[in-house]
Design a protein around this motif. Structure first.
Motif, PDB file in Angstrom:
ATOM      1  N   ALA A   1     -13.597 -36.975 -24.935  1.00 29.14           N
ATOM      2  CA  ALA A   1     -13.742 -37.795 -23.719  1.00 29.14           C
ATOM      3  C   ALA A   1     -12.383 -38.321 -23.241  1.00 29.14           C
TER       4      ALA A   1
ATOM      5  N   VAL B   1     -10.449 -35.756 -20.800  1.00 30.81           N
ATOM      6  CA  VAL B   1     -11.068 -35.103 -19.640  1.00 30.81           C
ATOM      7  C   VAL B   1     -10.106 -34.949 -18.458  1.00 30.81           C
ATOM      8  N   TRP B   2      -9.337 -35.993 -18.155  1.00 34.37           N
ATOM      9  CA  TRP B   2      -8.431 -35.876 -16.999  1.00 34.37           C
ATOM     10  C   TRP B   2      -7.256 -34.978 -17.331  1.00 34.37           C
TER      11      TRP B   2
ATOM     12  N   ARG C   1     -15.004 -34.243 -16.440  1.00 28.93           N
ATOM     13  CA  ARG C   1     -15.914 -35.364 -16.753  1.00 28.93           C
ATOM     14  C   ARG C   1     -17.357 -34.879 -16.729  1.00 28.93           C
TER      15      ARG C   1
END
Lengths: 246, 347
Positions: free
Chosen positions: B225, B228-229, B293
């Motif tokens: 997580a 993600v970017w 995401r």
């Protein structure tokens, strides 16, 4: 307050690609980096952007901006991802994004898209844009970083004449508050828009001064191996006409 | 005519509609899982399955509780978890290698798992642990060894996609050759066991394997997580991503470790299940776009959907002798793979 490079060197193994003993320029403005192919322009820009290791020191206002305040646009920028233009620009704030995209982030994206005349393309897919459109989108993405230092490797290489003038005019406006360093091949445009020019030849500093002191046959001819002729345009900026040497 | 605000802003489908797509995929997965619980040598009607789920593992109807909770539930959950792990691992691998045909197995991890399992199947009687513990343990360890070899190359020679693939090819051939050597040395009945393991089957699933894989997912998902970017930025290409201040090599190495853990957890208990990690990311991207995401959860859910659907199909085709899901996903995956190649070619 200034940009200062001292004993600034870049090596690839034992080969010295770039050596600038000393260079001092104002801390804001649009600086054009010019020079023939392979002279070391991209090497200088990549080293300033922190993408390749270098020797010596670089200072801007006594320190150096953190990575999130540096916007660097490389020479090879082609994007094959199918994301939208707005999503691509949003990634300029990569370090500051959370799971939710805030209204502020969205309005900032809309603002930089409007600045570069890209609002109509906000929903377009990146992989379906022309090279020039992609180049402007990626420039908008770098502007979203609210940069203190903007480093652009040939930012007009894929643009048509209208957008070359538009982008350079905008960079000149930005350069009133920040430092913009751009490698430029078009010497006439460089002379017209840049506050200072830095001429790189064979990995060394050939000249660094205002355009009227760099765009001279005595500086250009030996470096480019041409015979240059400078004609004033109607704004009294020099138009550089190149002839084959000899 | 007015245009919805999210269309004008250019952020593609709004977060809400993407969440809707993820929720719809979850509903589909839940329906397939119920169908999987209903199918098998002893068919269970929907009412019995719902009754059994309500009563729990210690329900009064012992036959129903045994079939549902002790035989089928671990296999169904394992199918969903393995599919989820392979789907996520596949998308991450395609992103870090910038290659739409990459999968969790591209760097030789499945060959390594096969070698580890074959080693214990062949020499297991001499080991102080039971076969059901030793085989997945060895497969897990061998997968991580393969990942470590690729990681070391990436550490010292840079983690470019080309370098990772070259290192992965070397690892793939190394473990494939070793696996072949073990198969050559094995007696016919042992060879049969090795081949059955390599098929990839959910029959090996137990509650223990479900718990271990769920634990690996619980460990890795928070770390995924955080990326993600970074992974979405990497879709812009190495040069652009690095220009945004992203340390591309370090990201690739971190993701490589996460992919290795997910893949090791998935293949150790079930064997090699092909094509799920290749196809699921494409379906996920088509539904929710490049934004990781949404792309990562969607790839995981679609992986689970594909594998649970394969499990149902296998049991429907041959209720008595369940066809290993690895065979079904491989057969069904070939037209899907051709579709991906043709779509890429016509883009």
């Amino acid at each position: 307050m200034s940009l200062a490079l001292n004993n600034f060197t870049v090596h690839a193994g034992r080969q010295c690609l770039l050596q600038i003993d000393s260079l001092t320029l104002p801390s804001t403005g649009l600086f054009g980096v010019i020079g023939p192919n392979g002279a070391g322009k991209s090497t200088l820009l990549r080293a300033l952007a922190g993408l390749v290791p270098h020797g010596g020191s670089k200072r801007l206002d006594g320190g150096w901006p953190e990575a999130s305040r540096i916007g660097f646009l490389p020479q090879n920028f082609a994007v094959s991802a199918s994301m939208s233009v707005a999503e691509c620009v949003l990634l300029g704030r990569r370090e500051r994004l959370g799971w939710r995209i805030s209204a502020h982030d969205r309005s900032e994206v809309a603002r930089v898209l409007a600045l570069l005349d890209l609002s109509a393309l906000a929903t377009a897919r990146m992989d379906r844009l022309s090279g020039g459109q992609q180049q402007r989108v990626l420039l908008a993405q770098r502007l979203l970083r609210d940069p203190r230092l903007l480093i652009l490797d040939e930012p007009t290489s894929a643009l048509d004449l209208h957008h070359q003038l538009q982008v350079l005019s905008h960079l000149r406006t930005l350069a009133q508050d920040i430092l913009v360093i751009a490698a430029l091949h078009d010497l006439t445009l460089a002379g017209r828009f840049a506050d200072h020019l830095v001429l790189i030849a064979n990995g060394r500093l050939g000249a660094a001064s205002t355009p009227d002191r760099v765009l001279l046959p005595s500086c250009l001819d030996p470096v480019y191996a041409i015979r240059s002729e400078l004609l004033p345009d109607r704004d009294n900026s020099p138009v550089v006409v190149a002839h084959q040497a000899g | 005519m007015s245009v919805p605000a999210h269309d004008q802003s250019g952020f593609g489908r709004s977060g809400l509609s993407r969440m809707g797509a993820v929720c719809a995929a979850l509903v589909l997965l839940a329906a397939l899982m119920v169908a999987d619980l209903m199918t098998g040598p002893a068919g269970l009607p929907l009412s019995d399955v719902l009754q059994g789920l309500r009563d729990g593992p210690s329900g009064e109807n012992r036959r129903l509780a045994t079939i549902l909770w002790h035989l089928r539930m671990p296999q169904t959950l394992m199918a969903a978890l393995v599919g989820y792990a392979l789907g996520i691992a596949g998308l991450m691998m395609q992103t870090i290698l910038n290659n739409p045909l990459a999968s969790p197995y591209t760097l030789g991890f499945s060959a390594a798992a096969g070698f580890g399992a074959a080693t214990v199947i062949l020499f297991g009687t001499a080991l102080p642990v039971a076969m059901w513990v030793g085989v997945p343990l060895a497969a897990f360890a061998a997968t991580l060894t393969a990942a470590a070899l690729v990681y070391l190359v990436a550490r010292y020679r840079g983690a470019s996609p080309e370098m990772l693939v070259l290192a992965g090819i070397a690892v793939l051939f190394l473990f494939q050759s070793l696996q072949s050597l073990l198969q050559f040395m094995a007696a016919p009945e042992v060879l049969q066991q090795i081949v059955f393991w390599l098929f990839g089957s959910l029959l090996k699933a137990t509650w223990t394997s479900v718990q271990v894989l769920a634990g690996i997912l619980a460990l890795t998902l928070p770390l995924i997580a955080r990326e993600v970017w970074n992974l979405t930025s990497l879709r812009l290409g190495d040069g652009n991503a690095a220009s945004l201040g992203l340390n591309v090599d370090a990201l690739r190495r971190r993701v490589l470790v996460l992919v290795a853990l997910l893949t090791a957890g998935a293949v150790s208990f079930t064997g090699t299940i092909g094509f799920v990690g290749l196809i699921a990311p494409h379906v996920g991207r088509a539904l929710v776009g490049e934004d990781h995401r949404f792309g990562l959860p969607m790839a995981g859910i679609m992986g689970a959907v594909v594998l649970v659907a394969a499990s149902v199909t296998g049991k429907l085709i041959s209720p008595g002798a369940v066809i290993p899901v690895g065979i079904i996903t491989a057969i069904a995956g070939i037209p899907m793979l051709l579709g991906v190649i043709l779509m890429k070619g016509t883009k």
